[in-house]
Design an enzyme around this catalytic site. Sequence first.
Site, mmCIF file in Angstrom:
data_model
loop_
_atom_site.group_PDB
_atom_site.id
_atom_site.type_symbol
_atom_site.label_atom_id
_atom_site.label_comp_id
_atom_site.label_asym_id
_atom_site.label_seq_id
_atom_site.Cartn_x
_atom_site.Cartn_y
_atom_site.Cartn_z
ATOM 1 C CD GLU A 68 1.370 7.192 -2.307
ATOM 2 O OE1 GLU A 68 0.201 7.496 -1.660
ATOM 3 O OE2 GLU A 68 2.370 6.862 -1.438
ATOM 4 N N GLY A 127 5.675 8.978 -0.092
ATOM 5 C CA GLY A 127 6.737 8.169 0.609
ATOM 6 C C GLY A 127 7.262 8.947 1.662
ATOM 7 C CB ALA A 134 8.422 8.357 -4.415
ATOM 8 C CD GLU A 161 4.172 4.878 1.620
ATOM 9 O OE1 GLU A 161 5.008 5.502 0.690
ATOM 10 O OE2 GLU A 161 3.668 3.927 1.277
#
Length: 258
Positions: A132, A109, A65, A112
């Site tokens: 993260e 992300g 992200a 993911e």
Amino acid sequence: MAYETIIVDVENHVAQITLNRPDALNALNDELMKELADALSAAQDNEKVRCIIITGSEKAFAAGADIAMMKDKSFVEAFSGDLFTPETEQIMRIRKPIIAAVSGYALGGGCELAMMCDFIICSETAKFGQPEINLGVVAGIGGTQRLTRIVGKSKAMDMNLTGRFMDAEEAERSGLASRVVPCKKLLEEAQSAAQKIAEKSMISVMVVKEAVNRAYEVPLREGLLFERRMFHALFATEDQSEGMSAFLEKREAQFRDK
Ligand code: HXC
């Protein structure tokens, strides 16, 4: 529709969606996630499309992200905004198969997103990770849940707690990636897998996707019952009759999705 952060090519029944924010290693921001969800829904609605590929650049599938976008958010903004949740739910509703073709970084992300796809083909340079923890947060769209179901507790804990990256060989060995190929062959391999899928009966293809995904949701007995009943239901299709007749007549099946 013209997109700013992705490129969509539809050819030979395959929609190839390329994440395209090269300056940020394809970091996922609101715009990219909205465009991706929109392009996937369009591919779902497009009768010509029988399989979807999501890919990035040679250097990065997606490096997570967008940290710049998230940095100044308060708890209330993060909680109320529910970052990427509508888009990921939209992605999970896609019934056509989605292949992730991963080269370079698939982090946070990005990892993911790859795991939301139905399977991952990666290049020898692929690096998967849930870093993260290094940012003082944790995974937010599946890194502690999907990764654990895919590679098991020990590796999922290791990746989420240390933030270390997993290379392509380890990813294949752990069941995260289904195939590893040289970088230059990545899209060729993904396209060839997509073409193989595109030749099948779309009804069986969508049943496979539903049934395998159900294995993550329900107890084994329920999953087996669902599979068996879907197997029975497919005897109501013309494609079952065509597929079995073609085998016995030693010819290629001509499926018509009926
Ligand atoms: C914003 C990013 C970015 C990211 C890279 N960039 N990753 N920008 N968000 N996630 C930008 C860099 O700031 C830099 O911009 C440019 O891309 C190139 O990156 P470099 O770091 O210079 O490249 P390199 O040295 O090769 O290192 C590559 C890297 C590193 C190892 C992938 O960029 C990295 O660690 N990125 C962050 C990975 C990460 O922590 N991901 C998790 C994010 S949180 P400039 O302008 O300087 O050239 C997350 C949560 C998901 O994903 C849950 C959501 C709900």
